[in-house]
Write a protein that holds these residues in place. Structure first.
Motif, PDB file in Angstrom:
ATOM      1  N   ALA A 142       0.835  -1.210   0.000  1.00  0.00           N
ATOM      2  CA  ALA A 142       0.000   0.000   0.000  1.00  0.00           C
ATOM      3  C   ALA A 142       0.868   1.257   0.000  1.00  0.00           C
ATOM      4  N   TYR A 143       1.980   1.204   0.706  1.00  0.00           N
ATOM      5  CA  TYR A 143       2.893   2.339   0.729  1.00  0.00           C
ATOM      6  C   TYR A 143       3.472   2.610  -0.653  1.00  0.00           C
ATOM      7  N   ASN A 144       3.840   1.570  -1.380  1.00  0.00           N
ATOM      8  CA  ASN A 144       4.350   1.737  -2.745  1.00  0.00           C
ATOM      9  C   ASN A 144       3.277   2.316  -3.665  1.00  0.00           C
ATOM     10  N   ARG A 145       2.034   1.885  -3.497  1.00  0.00           N
ATOM     11  CA  ARG A 145       0.936   2.457  -4.285  1.00  0.00           C
ATOM     12  C   ARG A 145       0.747   3.935  -3.944  1.00  0.00           C
ATOM     13  N   PHE A 146       0.872   4.252  -2.666  1.00  0.00           N
ATOM     14  CA  PHE A 146       0.751   5.641  -2.201  1.00  0.00           C
ATOM     15  C   PHE A 146       1.771   6.524  -2.919  1.00  0.00           C
ATOM     16  N   LEU A 147       3.004   6.046  -3.019  1.00  0.00           N
ATOM     17  CA  LEU A 147       4.055   6.805  -3.695  1.00  0.00           C
ATOM     18  C   LEU A 147       3.793   6.906  -5.193  1.00  0.00           C
ATOM     19  N   LYS A 148       3.341   5.808  -5.811  1.00  0.00           N
ATOM     20  CA  LYS A 148       3.080   5.814  -7.259  1.00  0.00           C
ATOM     21  C   LYS A 148       1.928   6.757  -7.605  1.00  0.00           C
ATOM     22  N   ALA A 149       0.907   6.785  -6.766  1.00  0.00           N
ATOM     23  CA  ALA A 149      -0.239   7.661  -7.028  1.00  0.00           C
ATOM     24  C   ALA A 149       0.178   9.124  -7.015  1.00  0.00           C
ATOM     25  N   GLN A 150       1.117   9.477  -6.145  1.00  0.00           N
ATOM     26  CA  GLN A 150       1.582  10.865  -6.075  1.00  0.00           C
ATOM     27  C   GLN A 150       2.295  11.305  -7.348  1.00  0.00           C
ATOM     28  N   ARG A 151       2.801  10.336  -8.116  1.00  0.00           N
ATOM     29  CA  ARG A 151       3.558  10.656  -9.330  1.00  0.00           C
ATOM     30  C   ARG A 151       2.756  10.429 -10.607  1.00  0.00           C
TER      31      ARG A 151
END
Length: 630
Positions: free
Chosen positions: A249-258
């Motif tokens: 979920a943390y990796n998705r959080f970072l990807k969504a920001q970009r």
């Protein structure tokens, strides 16, 4: 004054009301006559450190708050006033006791309000801690052990607090049961220092519901502890995503920001479980936001969570997010929410002023629409144009009153009206006009303008009749700005002045006269007649094309002003060959009376003369706006 000495012609244009209480627009040591903060302008500030916890079994929030207050005013302060708006939900509150028998939008479930304990106050310059305080309705007065010095003196107030989260909290906050769990939308939830300003001193009006909020700016550091599986979203930056989210979920959080496209952080299939959180026990989510006037949050284990990057014109980015239950996960519903948030904020940032906050989060809740810095609560059943409209409106409030911090308790038109105005252009711009707007149809207001029980824009929100609030706070002031932009000043002059007003008063507290003076100063136009006529009176616009008489040099055209508000006259002349010519008469033609005649030189045959051919003005008798010649 005898009638012989009365000013001739239009009294508004002749400044008969130049020194009205509403329009007493001279400068002073705090605010200049040109609409800028003066040398001695001041604002006080507060730093908030809050630690809170949700008990989802009893639906309560409990916590501790430390407030560090800075007194930048030229006066020593012996006490602080704080807003405790949860007390509006008490059965004996003024807000409860002033709800009409036939109900109102601000009906709510009743609670015990905000319970405070262990109150301590300290002043940096000396004196022992004190625990002396009193609570009156939605106001809390904390006595200081010594005066807080002027021009930079500091004080600290600490206390514990708790309250029961109502299902319905005056359409501002509350909770709702969904298939996968309860959604909690939390606002007006902790004591906030009232504004002390140069206009009235302490702003201590009770919170009744319609009049919203007036806060100083400060920094917030907030930690919220929730049970396992709960997602928390709040104003500002989530400081510890790697500690509360699972690795995936943390990796998705970072990807969504970009990503410019909406990406899931918590997918529909995961909702209701705990796979997206890092531990099975309680978790503390840590947020911070700077130079903000408030902090709000939402939490639930029923949230789908998605996000996308917001691209700002200053080269920075922000993070659009949406949280919503599985019931709202439809193609014409909340699946498009983040798309709407991103489009709305990118538009306002480019056109008016860059968005200042690191995130913008739309929360699906049992609330028709309510705004906070970086967080909006919109109804979880909204779809299509309704969802776009409420999302765009609530995030537009980040400009008014979150960036430009006007006093909503007294002047709702300075936030609701200004916001409705910018919503008009945002909606026209979104997806090539996918959704419609009514602000380009001024005729829809005409029935209201003729109603004898209408009230003026200047009526305070807690006084105005419920059936008038939508017009006085939203539609009429928004239409007034559109008239100013598209009929009186023109887009270029207006936009320059409006952007300058936003930039000048960003994170400050303008009064109505500051707005009037600033627009006039930057645009270079005396608009006293317009402010007085449209914003402070119940007068109307009604212009008429009178006689159109042919002469050997052309045509003598007569225009008449049949009601009180003067306007420039935009005329369109249509000739027999179907060609047209546009004419313009300045507002000053009405200075000597209500009738104006002029010679229009032409060798062509005139077929018709029309006032305001683009139909921008809410002229109450549009049938007399055109004269057709036989």
């Amino acid at each position: 004054m005898s009638s012989d000495n009365q000013p001739k012609g239009d009294p508004i244009l002749n400044n008969q009301w130049e020194f009205d209480d509403f329009l007493y627009r001279r400068g002073n040591m705090y605010r200049t006559a040109s609409g800028y903060p003066a040398e001695n302008y001041f604002q006080n500030a507060a730093e908030y450190n809050i630690k809170a916890e949700l008990n989802d079994q009893t639906h309560t929030i409990s916590g501790h708050i430390d407030i560090v207050y800075t007194n930048n005013s030229p006066h020593k302060l012996d006490y602080l006033w704080l807003n405790v708006q949860q007390n509006s939900l008490r059965p004996d509150s003024r807000a409860t006791l002033t709800i009409p028998m036939d109900g109102s939008r601000f009906d709510s479930n009743l609670t015990n309000g905000l319970e405070v304990s262990h109150v301590k106050a300290e002043v940096k310059t000396g004196g022992k801690n004190t625990d002396r305080f009193s609570v009156n309705d939605t106001r809390m007065k904390v006595l200081m052990p010594a005066p807080i010095n002027a021009r930079g003196g500091k004080a600290t107030v600490k206390m514990d607090f708790q309250f029961k989260i109502p299902e319905k909290g005056k359409d501002r906050m509350g909770r709702v049961n969904t298939e996968k769990g309860v959604i909690y939308a939390i606002a007006q939830w902790f004591p906030k220092v009232a504004v002390y300003d140069d206009v009235v001193g302490w702003n201590i009006e009770p919170y009744l519901g319609a009049g919203e909020f007036y806060y100083d700016y400060g920094n917030f550091d907030v930690s919220i502890t929730v049970p396992s599986g709960y997602v928390v979203v709040g104003s500002g930056t989530l400081k510890n995503p790697e500690k509360v989210l699972s690795k995936e979920a943390y990796n998705r959080f970072l990807k969504a920001q970009r990503s410019d496209e909406t990406k899931y952080i918590v997918s529909p299939e995961e909702v209701g479980g705990t796979t997206y959180t890092k531990s099975s026990g309680k978790q503390t989510w840590h947020f911070s936001i700077k130079n903000s006037r408030d902090f709000a949050f939402a939490t639930s284990k029923a949230f789908i969570w998605d996000g996308a990057r917001i691209n700002l014109p200053n080269g920075k980015t922000s993070f659009a997010q949406s949280v919503y239950p599985v019931e709202s996960n439809t193609g014409n519903g909340w699946k498009r929410s983040t798309e709407y948030v991103k489009a709305s904020i990118e538009h306002y940032s480019k056109k008016w002023f860059p968005y200042p906050y690191p995130s913008a989060i739309n929360v699906a809740a049992e609330i028709n629409g309510m705004e906070y810095p970086g967080v909006s609560f919109c109804h979880w059943k909204s779809k299509s144009s309704d969802l776009w409209g409420v999302t765009d409106h609530e995030f537009g409030h980040n400009w008014f009153p979150m960036i430009v911090g006007s006093n909503e308790r007294r002047y709702p038109w300075m936030d609701e009206g200004f916001n409705t105005f910018i919503n008009f252009y945002s909606t026209k711009n979104f997806n090539k006009g996918e959704y419609k707007t009514h602000l380009d149809k001024p005729g829809v207001i005409n029935r209201w303008l003729k109603n004898p029980i209408r009230e003026s824009i200047s009526t305070y929100p807690d006084i105005v009749q419920n059936h008038n609030l939508g017009v006085t706070a939203y539609y009429k002031p928004a239409l007034g700005l559109r008239i100013l932009r598209e009929y009186i000043l023109g887009a270029e002059r207006f936009d320059e002045a409006f952007r300058s007003y936003i930039k000048t008063w960003a994170f400050k507290h303008p009064q109505p006269t500051d707005f009037f003076n600033h627009i006039e100063s930057v645009a270079g136009e005396n608009l006293n007649w317009f402010w007085r006529g449209w914003f402070y009176s119940n007068d109307n616009i009604d212009m008429e094309v009178g006689d159109v008489l042919k002469t050997n040099k052309g045509y003598i055209i007569t225009v008449n002003k049949l009601t009180e508000i003067p306007m420039p006259v935009k005329l369109q002349v249509e000739f027999a060959d179907k060609s047209i010519q546009n004419l313009y008469l300045p507002v000053e033609v009405w200075q000597r009376g209500d009738t104006w005649k002029f010679l229009f030189k032409t060798e062509k045959t005139v077929r018709a003369v029309t006032i305001d051919p683009e139909r921008i003005l809410p002229d109450i008798s549009m049938e007399n706006n055109q004269k057709t010649l036989d």
